[in-house]
Every structure is written in C-alpha cells, then in structure tokens.
Write an enzyme that holds these catalytic residues in place. Sequence first.
Site, PDB file in Angstrom:
ATOM      1  N   HIS A 275       0.049   0.512   0.097  1.00 46.96           N
ATOM      2  CA  HIS A 275      -1.210   0.034   0.664  1.00 46.96           C
ATOM      3  C   HIS A 275      -1.424  -1.402   0.235  1.00 46.96           C
ATOM      4  CE1 HIS A 275      -5.435  -0.210   1.736  1.00 46.96           C
ATOM      5  NE2 HIS A 275      -5.167   0.791   2.552  1.00 46.96           N
TER       6      HIS A 275
ATOM      7  N   ASP B 170      -2.783   8.582   4.835  1.00 47.66           N
ATOM      8  CA  ASP B 170      -2.061   9.138   5.976  1.00 47.66           C
ATOM      9  C   ASP B 170      -0.925  10.070   5.584  1.00 47.66           C
ATOM     10  OD1 ASP B 170      -3.592   8.029   7.966  1.00 47.66           O
ATOM     11  OD2 ASP B 170      -2.551   6.124   7.846  1.00 47.66           O
TER      12      ASP B 170
HETATM   13  N1  CMC Z   1       8.313   2.169   1.924  1.00 50.07           N
HETATM   14  C1  CMC Z   1       9.242   1.416   1.312  1.00 50.07           C
HETATM   15  N2  CMC Z   1       9.012   0.191   0.813  1.00 50.07           N
HETATM   16  C2  CMC Z   1       7.768  -0.289   0.925  1.00 50.07           C
HETATM   17  C3  CMC Z   1       6.734   0.442   1.549  1.00 50.07           C
HETATM   18  C4  CMC Z   1       7.046   1.729   2.056  1.00 50.07           C
HETATM   19  N3  CMC Z   1       6.109   2.465   2.651  1.00 50.07           N
HETATM   20  N4  CMC Z   1       5.592  -0.281   1.539  1.00 50.07           N
HETATM   21  C5  CMC Z   1       5.906  -1.426   0.922  1.00 50.07           C
HETATM   22  N5  CMC Z   1       7.215  -1.440   0.551  1.00 50.07           N
HETATM   23  C6  CMC Z   1       7.914  -2.476  -0.217  1.00 50.07           C
HETATM   24  C7  CMC Z   1       8.252  -3.669   0.647  1.00 50.07           C
HETATM   25  O1  CMC Z   1       9.541  -3.554   1.234  1.00 50.07           O
HETATM   26  C8  CMC Z   1       8.168  -4.789  -0.358  1.00 50.07           C
HETATM   27  O2  CMC Z   1       9.337  -4.765  -1.148  1.00 50.07           O
HETATM   28  P1  CMC Z   1       9.964  -6.135  -1.750  1.00 50.07           P
HETATM   29  O3  CMC Z   1       8.958  -6.646  -2.735  1.00 50.07           O
HETATM   30  O4  CMC Z   1      11.249  -5.728  -2.365  1.00 50.07           O
HETATM   31  O5  CMC Z   1      10.133  -7.071  -0.583  1.00 50.07           O
HETATM   32  C9  CMC Z   1       7.022  -4.384  -1.265  1.00 50.07           C
HETATM   33  O6  CMC Z   1       6.996  -2.950  -1.190  1.00 50.07           O
HETATM   34  C10 CMC Z   1       5.662  -4.933  -0.819  1.00 50.07           C
HETATM   35  O7  CMC Z   1       5.482  -4.588   0.544  1.00 50.07           O
HETATM   36  P2  CMC Z   1       4.620  -5.392   1.587  1.00 50.07           P
HETATM   37  O8  CMC Z   1       5.075  -5.041   2.952  1.00 50.07           O
HETATM   38  O9  CMC Z   1       4.612  -6.853   1.208  1.00 50.07           O
HETATM   39  O10 CMC Z   1       3.183  -4.810   1.280  1.00 50.07           O
HETATM   40  P3  CMC Z   1       1.925  -4.962   2.207  1.00 50.07           P
HETATM   41  O11 CMC Z   1       0.766  -4.947   1.308  1.00 50.07           O
HETATM   42  O12 CMC Z   1       2.053  -6.135   3.120  1.00 50.07           O
HETATM   43  O13 CMC Z   1       1.999  -3.656   3.128  1.00 50.07           O
HETATM   44  C11 CMC Z   1       1.641  -1.544   4.042  1.00 50.07           C
HETATM   45  C12 CMC Z   1       1.154  -2.579   3.026  1.00 50.07           C
HETATM   46  C13 CMC Z   1       0.632  -0.384   4.100  1.00 50.07           C
HETATM   47  C14 CMC Z   1       1.729  -2.162   5.446  1.00 50.07           C
HETATM   48  C15 CMC Z   1       3.035  -1.018   3.599  1.00 50.07           C
HETATM   49  O14 CMC Z   1       2.960  -0.445   2.310  1.00 50.07           O
HETATM   50  C16 CMC Z   1       3.618  -0.026   4.587  1.00 50.07           C
HETATM   51  O15 CMC Z   1       4.255  -0.451   5.568  1.00 50.07           O
HETATM   52  N6  CMC Z   1       3.439   1.306   4.356  1.00 50.07           N
HETATM   53  C17 CMC Z   1       3.919   2.315   5.286  1.00 50.07           C
HETATM   54  C18 CMC Z   1       2.931   2.427   6.442  1.00 50.07           C
HETATM   55  C19 CMC Z   1       1.671   3.162   6.047  1.00 50.07           C
HETATM   56  O16 CMC Z   1       1.712   4.219   5.429  1.00 50.07           O
HETATM   57  N7  CMC Z   1       0.521   2.605   6.473  1.00 50.07           N
HETATM   58  C20 CMC Z   1      -0.785   3.234   6.262  1.00 50.07           C
HETATM   59  C21 CMC Z   1      -1.679   2.421   5.382  1.00 50.07           C
HETATM   60  S1  CMC Z   1      -3.101   3.376   4.850  1.00 50.07           S
HETATM   61  C22 CMC Z   1      -3.975   3.710   6.303  1.00 50.07           C
HETATM   62  C23 CMC Z   1      -4.647   2.512   6.851  1.00 50.07           C
HETATM   63  O17 CMC Z   1      -5.528   1.947   6.179  1.00 50.07           O
HETATM   64  O18 CMC Z   1      -4.337   2.136   7.987  1.00 50.07           O
END
Ligand code: CMC
Length: 436
Positions: free
Chosen positions: A312, A370
């Site tokens: 998140h 989720d």
């Molecule tokens: N699985 C594997 N790796 C992950 C995941 C994941 N679900 N989420 C983040 N990472 C890794 C990412 O690859 C990165 O690694 P590195 O530092 O080596 O490059 C690191 O963690 C940070 O990730 P980020 O993409 O920069 O983090 P963010 O804050 O931009 O993204 C997020 C947040 C929710 C989009 C992401 O965690 C994600 O894609 N999660 C899966 C989708 C999901 O479950 N979304 C629902 C969110 S809660 C409901 C809502 O509010 O909508």
Amino acid sequence: MSGSASKSTITVVDNASGKRLELPMMDGSIGPRVMDIRKLYAETGHFTYDPGFTSTASCESRITYIDGDQGVLLYRGYPIEELAEHSDFMEVCYLLLKGELPNAAQKTRFERDITLHTMIHEQLTRFYQGFRRDAHPMAVCCGVVGALSAFYHDSLNINDPHQRMVASYRLIAKLPTIAAMAYKYSVGQPFMYPKNSLNYAENFLHMTFGVPCEEYKISKTVARALDKLFILHADHEQNASTSTVRLAGSSGANPFACIAAGIATLWGPAHGGANEAVLQMLQEIGSKDRIPEFIRKVKDKSEGVRLMGFGHRVYKNFDPRAKVIRQAAHDVLAELGVHDEPLLEIAMELERIALQDDYFVQRKLYPNVDFYSGIIYRAMGFPTSMFTALFAVARTVGWIAQWNEMIEDPAQKIGRPRQLYTGHAPRPYVPMAKRA
Ligand code: CMC
C-alpha cells in the site's frame, strides 16, 4: 477551513544563485507537518518534482486520517475498527458527509431521504441495452453514472449547497441500483426495482440476487457482512480515485461527471481492481503447493507479476481494514457453512509465507483491504467481475463528501500541476521532403 500556520519555517537555499527562501510550515490537528510551497515558483522560478505525489498534500481535509506507520484509519476522528464493530453503513455515510454521528431522529430522516432516491429515471434503464452483455460492470457503471447528469438537471448547480446535497444523496442512493442492474443485464435477468422496506445492504442483495417470480430470502449474516465491507471501503483520504474526483470537480464539472471519473480510476488493478485481481491470482495459483513457485515469480520481477492484495502506498505496517476483513472472512464463511473454501486456504498460506519472506518484509508489504474482500464477496455469491463495482458502491460516499468539502474550501483552485519538461527545445518545422 485552514490548517494553522506554525511559527516555524524551513529555509530553502538555491545553491546556484545563493538565494534563500523562508517557507512557512503548517500544522494539521494530527499527522506530519506540511511545508507551504505556494510561493515557491513566484519567488524562485522553480517547481517541485513529485511523481505519484508521494510527498505532496494536495488539499486540506477534515474527513479521513491515515497514519500509515501505525496502521491507523479514522473517519472524522473515529477509528475504523470501532465503526466496523458498532456502526452501520448509513450512519457512516452521514458521518462522512456531515462531520458528526447522527442522533436517532437525524439517522431515521437520513435513511428515509436516501431511500427516496434509490430508483433511477426509467429512461436510464434503456442505456443498459446499448452495452454488450459481457461488458464489465465497471464499464457500465462508469457510463450510467456519467449519464445521471443528463437526467437530474435540478442538482447540477455546484454553487447551491442544497443542490449539492441532493446530488450527493442521489449518488449514494442510486449507485447500488446502477451496479445491481449492471449485474442483472450481464446474466440476462430482469432488473429488480429497489425495495424501500429494506436497509442499504439488504436492498443491494435483493436487487442483485432477487428475481420477480419468487421472494428472495435475504440472509441477515450476508447483509451484515456486506454492510461492514461497505463501512471499511467508504473513504480513504486522497487516494487515486478521490484525487481524480477532486481534480475533475476543481474545474467546476458536475458531481455525476466527477464520480464517473472516480469510478474509472478505481477500476485499475493497482487500486480498486485489486480485489478482482486477487481472486484471479488465487485461482491461477490453484493449490498450496504451487505458492513457492508463484512467490519466486513475484520476487523475480522479470515477469511483471505482483502479489495482488499486498502493499500500500500509505500503510507500511499493516492495513487496519485488512485486520477487520480477515476476521470477517473467517466469520462469514463459517456462518455460511463454507468450511473448505480452497481459495481461503491458499490466501492464508500465501499470507503466511509472504509475511516471513525478506522480499516482502524489507519492502514493508502487508496484506491490504483487497486481499480478503474478494473471498467474502465470492462466498456471498457475487461474480468476480462485480467485486470492484461493490467497492465503487461503498466509496461513492467518500468521493462525494470529499467533493463537497473541496467546493466549500475557500482555498480551492482549479487543479493544475506543472511538469519537468524533457522534450525538444524549440526547433524549426521540417518540410515533408526533407524528413528522413
Ligand atoms: N508485490 C510485489 N512487489 C511489490 C508489491 C506487490 N504487491 N507492491 C510493491 N512491491 C514492490 C515494488 O516492486 C517495489 O520494489 P523495489 O523497491 O525493489 O523496486 C517496492 O515494493 C515499492 O513498490 P511501489 O510500486 O513503489 O509502491 P507504491 O507505493 O507505488 O505502490 C501499490 C502501492 C498498492 C500500487 C502496490 O503495492 C501494488 O501494486 N500492490 C498490488 C495491488 C494492490 O493490492 N492494490 C490495492 C491497494 S489497497 C486498495 C485501494 O486503496 O485501492
């Protein structure tokens, strides 16, 4: 509305020119202090750069507070765990919209007012015939909600507080009807009119699963669990869809158009679409013994696979909604007599393995709301494609409360971010004959 200006400032020094600028700090009631950079460009000619707004407060708000490190979520100051346990969705809607919990008379009146708006204009029902039967419910909801602005001309004036409130009530009341109709259309069953004797969640179940030829028996267990899920999803501060609603609204667009924009944003798998993606992921994994292979793919990153329902932007400890929902998943399945849901078993094992794995631990990736919601929705009988539409039904109150707050904010301006331009500097036009 105004966050109090703190006495302290932060000094920014432009090392190239030696110019110094004192930036005022602002204090909220709780949470991080905020640097007021509004004069930065005028005084220095510089912009700030913050893709994804990871360090940017785009507005002041009194509605929802999140402390991502402590795993805290408050609606108007009330902890989400307490609301999920003691409140109901209509009360939470009132709280988010109006700022305080209703007394008994206010609650009765509010529920009645919402109930009076549950039907949609009969002509709107014909919109559905224009969609393919296999259209995704979010595509249908986006289109039909946008079309509300063509039907309710008496609630389009955003400068009239009464009209704004009528539009807000209409949206909260009609979203379940619109979403349920999207489902009915997809399965070729007749639309079910709302029943005003039922509460919000019960009515949604009736419109989704009822048929005209026999009485639909509503399970109190399912209705209560759905109501709780609606509470957990009702608002979440300045997330992507809410920020979209605010940005769309900042131009003066009408509320129905703004909420349609929010629905479009919610649909993405990184946001509300994750609940659908989680279930697809669990189905693809198929059995517990295939989890290590899946985790390997996620960590490998080359295949672009993410562990959906994990991670998140704000919660870096745990998502408090996930805690409530995890328990609810067990309770609902037990009450419904589903004892051997293989997907729940895979989810629990996946969670156990991921929470011990360095990759997830180091990146502070925990289950989000989720991760478990889809399993509950599935046990209730909703098809996977409806999961994100259920999220949209619940989030509508948050979007519209935030939209109202924005319109009433004297500091509100049209949203207009700037950019770091990295394209060509000016160059002369090249005639066709001289192009490579
Ligand atoms: N699985 C594997 N790796 C992950 C995941 C994941 N679900 N989420 C983040 N990472 C890794 C990412 O690859 C990165 O690694 P590195 O530092 O080596 O490059 C690191 O963690 C940070 O990730 P980020 O993409 O920069 O983090 P963010 O804050 O931009 O993204 C997020 C947040 C929710 C989009 C992401 O965690 C994600 O894609 N999660 C899966 C989708 C999901 O479950 N979304 C629902 C969110 S809660 C409901 C809502 O509010 O909508």
